[in-house]
Design a protein around this motif. Structure first.
Motif, short mmCIF file in Angstrom:
data_model
loop_
_atom_site.label_atom_id
_atom_site.label_comp_id
_atom_site.label_asym_id
_atom_site.label_seq_id
_atom_site.Cartn_x
_atom_site.Cartn_y
_atom_site.Cartn_z
N VAL A 90 0.85 -1.19 0.00
CA VAL A 90 0.00 0.00 0.00
C VAL A 90 0.88 1.24 0.00
O VAL A 90 1.79 1.37 0.83
CB VAL A 90 -0.92 0.05 1.24
N ILE A 91 0.63 2.13 -0.96
CA ILE A 91 1.23 3.47 -0.97
C ILE A 91 0.11 4.44 -0.62
O ILE A 91 -0.86 4.58 -1.37
CB ILE A 91 1.83 3.81 -2.34
N ALA A 92 0.21 5.07 0.53
CA ALA A 92 -0.85 5.94 1.05
C ALA A 92 -0.40 7.39 0.98
O ALA A 92 0.51 7.80 1.71
CB ALA A 92 -1.19 5.56 2.49
N LEU A 93 -1.03 8.16 0.09
CA LEU A 93 -0.73 9.58 -0.04
C LEU A 93 -1.73 10.38 0.80
O LEU A 93 -2.94 10.28 0.58
CB LEU A 93 -0.85 10.03 -1.50
N ALA A 94 -1.25 11.14 1.75
CA ALA A 94 -2.09 11.97 2.62
C ALA A 94 -3.27 11.19 3.17
O ALA A 94 -4.43 11.57 3.02
CB ALA A 94 -2.59 13.20 1.84
N LEU A 154 7.83 5.96 6.20
CA LEU A 154 7.18 7.26 6.17
C LEU A 154 8.01 8.23 5.35
O LEU A 154 9.25 8.22 5.43
CB LEU A 154 6.99 7.81 7.58
N LEU A 155 7.32 9.07 4.59
CA LEU A 155 7.99 10.10 3.82
C LEU A 155 7.25 11.41 4.03
O LEU A 155 6.09 11.55 3.62
CB LEU A 155 8.00 9.73 2.33
N ALA A 156 7.88 12.36 4.70
CA ALA A 156 7.32 13.69 4.94
C ALA A 156 7.93 14.66 3.94
O ALA A 156 9.16 14.78 3.87
CB ALA A 156 7.60 14.15 6.36
N LEU A 157 7.07 15.33 3.17
CA LEU A 157 7.56 16.18 2.08
C LEU A 157 7.39 17.66 2.43
O LEU A 157 6.28 18.10 2.74
CB LEU A 157 6.80 15.87 0.80
N PRO A 158 8.45 18.46 2.36
CA PRO A 158 8.33 19.90 2.57
C PRO A 158 7.68 20.56 1.36
O PRO A 158 7.64 20.00 0.26
CB PRO A 158 9.78 20.35 2.73
N LEU A 164 7.11 9.85 -7.24
CA LEU A 164 7.43 8.83 -8.25
C LEU A 164 8.68 8.06 -7.87
O LEU A 164 8.73 6.82 -8.03
CB LEU A 164 7.60 9.48 -9.62
N ALA A 165 9.69 8.74 -7.37
CA ALA A 165 10.92 8.06 -6.96
C ALA A 165 10.65 7.11 -5.80
O ALA A 165 11.15 5.96 -5.78
CB ALA A 165 11.98 9.08 -6.58
N ALA A 166 9.87 7.56 -4.83
CA ALA A 166 9.54 6.70 -3.68
C ALA A 166 8.69 5.52 -4.10
O ALA A 166 8.89 4.39 -3.63
CB ALA A 166 8.83 7.52 -2.61
N ALA A 167 7.74 5.74 -5.01
CA ALA A 167 6.89 4.65 -5.50
C ALA A 167 7.72 3.63 -6.27
O ALA A 167 7.52 2.41 -6.13
CB ALA A 167 5.78 5.21 -6.37
N LEU A 180 3.95 2.26 2.45
CA LEU A 180 4.66 3.52 2.28
C LEU A 180 3.64 4.63 2.48
O LEU A 180 2.66 4.73 1.74
CB LEU A 180 5.27 3.62 0.87
N ALA A 181 3.82 5.45 3.51
CA ALA A 181 2.89 6.54 3.82
C ALA A 181 3.58 7.87 3.57
O ALA A 181 4.65 8.15 4.12
CB ALA A 181 2.43 6.46 5.28
#
Length: 262
Positions: free
Chosen positions: A124-128, A224-228, A243-246, A197-198
């Motif tokens: 699972v790739i969970a965006l927001a 977890l990936l927190a994006l500024p 895209l890179a993380a996916a 991946l969240a």
């Protein structure tokens, strides 16, 4: 781009596939609370190229060119979608062991589905994602209501939905219903057996970093990936990072063969 139509249980579901490079994986995209096939814009093609996955994107009932709702949404509408509608669509389209990529409501649906004992998703790739209702979320959804009535938001959304009023109010009214304040899926997260991946924007106007922190507490192996400089739509605000993380995530999960599509 041209979409196809799937009919089952008297419903019409808009969908389309984007071909990858036959790497043996399928990726299924689940849109946000006001999303649709067309609202993803060019991101499905970008995702298919980045991951090599054949990618399925569809509009849930009440959105896009799918059948309209015939009743107001209930508090458990995401559970209904995750446990009944999504599995039926995957079976009808011959998709097995996919990676689910969901945004906002779609991310919550992906997590609920992955927590089911019957689920066979590879990741699972969970965006927001939403795992609980926060005061910030309610305030921003209230602001969206005002924008829908007073700005060009309705006009902009009408390009993506056959029945734009039903799509908007079906989402907005249930989230602003006092009964929805108790909605929470934290108890389900520890049942998820696949990699997660969240991804969360640090400037997300619909949720705080507590949303993905909750996932990490329940599933310690989740990445977890927190994006500024990123609000509620990481795939629009920080597409290259997403895209890179996916790409990295999909390369690391165990996936099954691409099935035959009848």
């Amino acid at each position: 781009m041209q979409s196809d139509q799937l009919s089952f249980d008297g419903r019409r579901i808009e969908y389309r596939f984007v071909e990858g490079v036959a790497n043996g994986a399928d990726l299924v995209m689940l849109h946000e609370g006001l999303g649709s096939v067309s609202m993803w814009r060019e991101f499905p093609e970008q995702l298919a190229r980045a991951t090599g996955c054949r990618t399925l994107v569809y509009s849930r009932r009440g959105y896009g060119r799918s059948s309209p709702l015939d009743a107001p949404r209930r508090v458990d509408y995401m559970h209904e979608e995750a446990r009944h509608c999504l599995p039926a669509i995957l079976v009808r389209l011959g998709v097995r062991r996919p990676v689910l990529l969901g945004h906002s409501d779609g991310a919550s649906i992906a997590l609920i589905h992955a927590a089911s004992p019957e689920s066979d998703v590879a990741g699972v790739i969970a965006l927001a994602p939403h795992v609980k209702v926060e005061d910030l979320t309610v305030r921003s959804i209230g602001a969206a209501k005002a924008a829908y009535m007073d700005s060009d938001l309705r006009l902009r959304l009408s390009r993506h939905h056959a029945d734009v009023d039903a799509a908007f109010w079906g989402w907005n009214r249930i989230w602003l219903d006092p009964a929805f304040r108790s909605w929470n899926i934290e108890a389900l997260l520890s049942s998820i057996r696949c990699p997660i991946l969240a991804i969360q924007g640090k400037d997300d106007e619909y949720g705080t970093m507590e949303q993905i922190a909750s996932i990490a507490r329940a599933a310690p192996d989740a990445r977890l990936l927190a994006l500024p400089a990123c609000r509620h739509s990481p795939h629009r605000d920080q597409p290259e990072a997403v895209l890179a993380a996916a790409r990295e995530f999909v390369a690391g999960v165990a996936v099954g063969p691409t099935p035959f599509i009848p």
